[in-house]
Design a protein around this motif. Structure first.
Motif, PDB file in Angstrom:
ATOM      1  N   GLU A 126     -42.291  52.161  70.787  1.00 40.79           N
ATOM      2  CA  GLU A 126     -41.180  52.383  70.112  1.00 40.79           C
ATOM      3  C   GLU A 126     -40.026  53.002  70.986  1.00 40.79           C
ATOM      4  OE1 GLU A 126     -40.917  51.999  66.717  1.00 40.79           O
ATOM      5  OE2 GLU A 126     -42.787  50.851  66.710  1.00 40.79           O
ATOM      6  N   LEU A 127     -40.143  53.692  71.798  1.00 37.86           N
ATOM      7  CA  LEU A 127     -39.250  54.302  72.485  1.00 37.86           C
ATOM      8  C   LEU A 127     -38.592  53.409  73.512  1.00 37.86           C
ATOM      9  CD1 LEU A 127     -40.506  57.641  73.942  1.00 37.86           C
ATOM     10  CD2 LEU A 127     -38.766  57.456  72.278  1.00 37.86           C
ATOM     11  N   LEU A 128     -39.499  52.468  73.910  1.00 40.17           N
ATOM     12  CA  LEU A 128     -38.978  51.520  74.886  1.00 40.17           C
ATOM     13  C   LEU A 128     -38.120  50.373  74.292  1.00 40.17           C
ATOM     14  CD1 LEU A 128     -41.993  51.101  76.991  1.00 40.17           C
ATOM     15  CD2 LEU A 128     -39.972  51.713  77.798  1.00 40.17           C
ATOM     16  N   TRP A 129     -38.224  50.047  73.092  1.00 38.99           N
ATOM     17  CA  TRP A 129     -37.502  48.774  72.431  1.00 38.99           C
ATOM     18  C   TRP A 129     -36.244  49.458  72.023  1.00 38.99           C
ATOM     19  CZ3 TRP A 129     -35.351  49.367  67.680  1.00 38.99           C
ATOM     20  CH2 TRP A 129     -36.141  50.040  66.656  1.00 38.99           C
ATOM     21  N   GLN A 139     -25.395  44.917  84.567  1.00 39.40           N
ATOM     22  CA  GLN A 139     -26.398  45.750  85.059  1.00 39.40           C
ATOM     23  C   GLN A 139     -27.445  46.115  83.674  1.00 39.40           C
ATOM     24  OE1 GLN A 139     -25.660  48.920  87.529  1.00 39.40           O
ATOM     25  NE2 GLN A 139     -27.700  50.169  87.012  1.00 39.40           N
ATOM     26  N   LEU A 140     -26.638  46.481  82.537  1.00 42.24           N
ATOM     27  CA  LEU A 140     -27.115  46.999  81.355  1.00 42.24           C
ATOM     28  C   LEU A 140     -27.957  45.879  80.750  1.00 42.24           C
ATOM     29  CD1 LEU A 140     -24.463  49.425  80.211  1.00 42.24           C
ATOM     30  CD2 LEU A 140     -26.771  50.090  80.601  1.00 42.24           C
ATOM     31  N   ALA A 141     -27.315  44.803  80.722  1.00 40.77           N
ATOM     32  CA  ALA A 141     -27.984  43.449  80.045  1.00 40.77           C
ATOM     33  C   ALA A 141     -29.428  43.300  80.797  1.00 40.77           C
ATOM     34  CB  ALA A 141     -27.334  42.399  80.408  1.00 40.77           C
ATOM     35  N   TYR A 142     -29.786  43.528  82.207  1.00 41.34           N
ATOM     36  CA  TYR A 142     -30.839  43.312  82.871  1.00 41.34           C
ATOM     37  C   TYR A 142     -31.735  44.502  82.630  1.00 41.34           C
ATOM     38  CZ  TYR A 142     -29.449  39.056  85.033  1.00 41.34           C
ATOM     39  OH  TYR A 142     -29.109  37.388  85.452  1.00 41.34           O
ATOM     40  N   GLU A 143     -31.051  45.473  82.591  1.00 35.66           N
ATOM     41  CA  GLU A 143     -31.919  46.818  82.199  1.00 35.66           C
ATOM     42  C   GLU A 143     -32.426  46.698  80.854  1.00 35.66           C
ATOM     43  OE1 GLU A 143     -29.902  50.287  82.905  1.00 35.66           O
ATOM     44  OE2 GLU A 143     -29.793  49.980  85.153  1.00 35.66           O
ATOM     45  N   ALA A 144     -31.930  46.342  79.740  1.00 32.17           N
ATOM     46  CA  ALA A 144     -32.370  46.200  78.537  1.00 32.17           C
ATOM     47  C   ALA A 144     -33.246  45.433  78.519  1.00 32.17           C
ATOM     48  CB  ALA A 144     -30.990  45.857  77.511  1.00 32.17           C
ATOM     49  N   LEU A 145     -33.444  44.168  79.124  1.00 35.10           N
ATOM     50  CA  LEU A 145     -34.441  43.238  79.177  1.00 35.10           C
ATOM     51  C   LEU A 145     -35.575  43.762  79.650  1.00 35.10           C
ATOM     52  CD1 LEU A 145     -35.375  40.417  78.531  1.00 35.10           C
ATOM     53  CD2 LEU A 145     -34.451  39.548  80.807  1.00 35.10           C
ATOM     54  N   GLU A 146     -35.384  44.449  80.786  1.00 32.30           N
ATOM     55  CA  GLU A 146     -36.853  45.049  81.203  1.00 32.30           C
ATOM     56  C   GLU A 146     -37.416  45.960  80.375  1.00 32.30           C
ATOM     57  OE1 GLU A 146     -38.527  44.183  84.150  1.00 32.30           O
ATOM     58  OE2 GLU A 146     -37.218  42.708  84.288  1.00 32.30           O
ATOM     59  N   TYR A 147     -36.661  46.911  79.873  1.00 29.05           N
ATOM     60  CA  TYR A 147     -37.078  47.768  78.746  1.00 29.05           C
ATOM     61  C   TYR A 147     -37.875  47.053  77.493  1.00 29.05           C
ATOM     62  CZ  TYR A 147     -34.186  50.894  81.095  1.00 29.05           C
ATOM     63  OH  TYR A 147     -33.364  51.887  82.200  1.00 29.05           O
ATOM     64  N   ALA A 148     -37.405  45.892  77.209  1.00 32.57           N
ATOM     65  CA  ALA A 148     -37.866  45.258  76.108  1.00 32.57           C
ATOM     66  C   ALA A 148     -39.050  44.371  76.513  1.00 32.57           C
ATOM     67  CB  ALA A 148     -36.771  44.104  75.544  1.00 32.57           C
ATOM     68  N   LYS A 149     -39.343  44.042  77.730  1.00 34.87           N
ATOM     69  CA  LYS A 149     -40.344  43.461  78.349  1.00 34.87           C
ATOM     70  C   LYS A 149     -41.397  44.331  78.440  1.00 34.87           C
ATOM     71  CE  LYS A 149     -41.980  40.720  82.282  1.00 34.87           C
ATOM     72  NZ  LYS A 149     -41.545  40.335  83.715  1.00 34.87           N
ATOM     73  N   LYS A 150     -41.019  45.615  78.744  1.00 32.67           N
ATOM     74  CA  LYS A 150     -42.191  46.645  79.036  1.00 32.67           C
ATOM     75  C   LYS A 150     -42.718  46.841  77.664  1.00 32.67           C
ATOM     76  CE  LYS A 150     -42.926  51.253  80.912  1.00 32.67           C
ATOM     77  NZ  LYS A 150     -42.329  52.350  81.847  1.00 32.67           N
ATOM     78  N   ALA A 151     -41.641  46.971  76.729  1.00 30.94           N
ATOM     79  CA  ALA A 151     -42.194  47.447  75.473  1.00 30.94           C
ATOM     80  C   ALA A 151     -43.277  46.575  74.795  1.00 30.94           C
ATOM     81  CB  ALA A 151     -40.980  47.600  74.354  1.00 30.94           C
ATOM     82  N   LEU A 152     -43.030  45.041  75.244  1.00 32.14           N
ATOM     83  CA  LEU A 152     -43.869  44.178  74.606  1.00 32.14           C
ATOM     84  C   LEU A 152     -45.232  44.121  75.329  1.00 32.14           C
ATOM     85  CD1 LEU A 152     -42.208  40.540  74.675  1.00 32.14           C
ATOM     86  CD2 LEU A 152     -43.398  41.952  72.609  1.00 32.14           C
ATOM     87  N   GLU A 153     -45.242  44.497  76.759  1.00 34.53           N
ATOM     88  CA  GLU A 153     -46.570  44.636  77.468  1.00 34.53           C
ATOM     89  C   GLU A 153     -47.182  45.848  77.047  1.00 34.53           C
ATOM     90  OE1 GLU A 153     -44.902  45.494  81.405  1.00 34.53           O
ATOM     91  OE2 GLU A 153     -44.556  43.222  81.737  1.00 34.53           O
ATOM     92  N   LYS A 154     -46.587  46.906  76.436  1.00 29.63           N
ATOM     93  CA  LYS A 154     -47.226  48.024  75.859  1.00 29.63           C
ATOM     94  C   LYS A 154     -47.914  48.047  74.384  1.00 29.63           C
ATOM     95  CE  LYS A 154     -46.710  50.463  79.709  1.00 29.63           C
ATOM     96  NZ  LYS A 154     -47.679  50.766  80.636  1.00 29.63           N
ATOM     97  N   ASN A 155     -47.242  47.042  73.674  1.00 32.87           N
ATOM     98  CA  ASN A 155     -47.710  46.716  72.565  1.00 32.87           C
ATOM     99  C   ASN A 155     -47.338  45.218  72.002  1.00 32.87           C
ATOM    100  OD1 ASN A 155     -48.549  46.623  69.898  1.00 32.87           O
ATOM    101  ND2 ASN A 155     -47.670  48.576  69.030  1.00 32.87           N
TER     102      ASN A 155
END
Length: 286
Positions: free
Chosen positions: A92-95, A117-133
């Motif tokens: 929930e925090l990551l997305w 830079q922010l576009a790629y960072e955003a993608l990484e955070y969203a990817k991590k959110a998916l990995e977590k849930n």
């Protein structure tokens, strides 16, 4: 809205975010609280710029602050708050961090290099959110949106290849939350875009992929209507695209109906004003 098509970005017009309730309502997890209650909870943290993060922070309290800032249009403060929790294991925090990073990238004051830079960072955070849930609908939604954004910085082959993945994640988000009208709308935009793709772009796509993404205006229309059924009159652009799609299908009567609704939609944002203008132009051309 970023590019999955060769000619133009796909979702930029739909998700330039502003403070549309279209994106705010379905993504805030139904949190309702008063301004007073927010200010009573750690308002000094806002004033100090969220400089200190306590190890014992409560996820729900951070989310409550984040949703308040998002609803208030405090893009920079929101990102400043959430980026402190970029190593969190909470989806929930990551997305929300992915969304905040994306919002920051969309600001006119953000430089071209920072946008990338922010576009790629955003993608990484969203990817991590998916990995977590993997069962978090918003994680799928924002992964798809952020993946589309990154397409602006990639080649044509990557853009088209990503388009297939983007649609899959949007569809998964809708499976998990059938009432999220904005995701349904975005699938409609995806379908409309590929239905409208010129022949020469189709030819390029066909040389890159054995089965390139395709769609029809009928499919796009179905999703726009589904979005309207999920949340009637939720978004001026959904009304506009209902009208535009009916025009593509040569149904002028229905096109007039929906374009008139788009023209009369209250203009709360700059995007609403643009929708009104386009709807009026189309009405005058019929």
């Amino acid at each position: 809205m970023a590019a999955v098509v060769i000619a133009r970005p796909l979702f930029r017009g739909c998700l330039r975010l502003g403070r549309l309730r279209v994106l705010r309502k379905p993504l805030c997890r139904g949190v309702i609280f008063s301004t007073g209650s927010f200010l009573a909870y750690g308002a000094h943290k806002l004033i100090s710029g969220f400089a200190e993060v306590h190890a014992s922070f409560k996820v729900d309290e951070v989310i409550e602050q984040a949703d308040y800032l998002y609803g208030s249009g405090e893009t920079e403060k929101l990102h400043q708050l959430l980026v402190q929790h970029k190593n969190s294991d909470d989806a929930e925090l990551l997305w929300r961090l992915a969304r905040a990073s994306r919002d920051l990238a969309q600001l006119s004051t953000t430089s071209a290099e920072e946008k990338r830079q922010l576009a790629y960072e955003a993608l990484e955070y969203a990817k991590k959110a998916l990995e977590k849930n993997e069962s978090n609908f918003a994680a799928h939604k924002w992964y798809a949106i952020c993946l589309s954004d990154v397409g602006d910085f990639e080649g044509i082959k990557t853009k088209i290849g990503n388009a297939i993945v983007i649609k899959e994640h949007f569809q998964r988000a809708v499976e998990l939350n059938p009432k999220d009208a904005t995701t349904i709308h975005l699938i409609g935009i995806w379908c409309y875009t590929f239905a409208e793709m010129p022949w020469y772009q189709r030819k390029i796509a066909a040389t890159l992929f054995a089965t390139p993404p395709t769609s029809t205006f009928q499919e796009a229309l179905r999703y726009f209507h589904m979005a309207e059924e999920a949340d009637p009159n939720f978004y001026s652009k959904n009304l506009l695209f209902l009208g535009k799609t009916y025009l593509k299908l040569n149904n002028k009567k229905m096109a007039l109906l929906w374009l008139s609704k788009a023209k009369e939609y209250p203009a709360h944002t700059e995007e609403d004003k643009q929708v009104q203008k386009e709807a009026l132009e189309l009405l005058n051309s019929i």
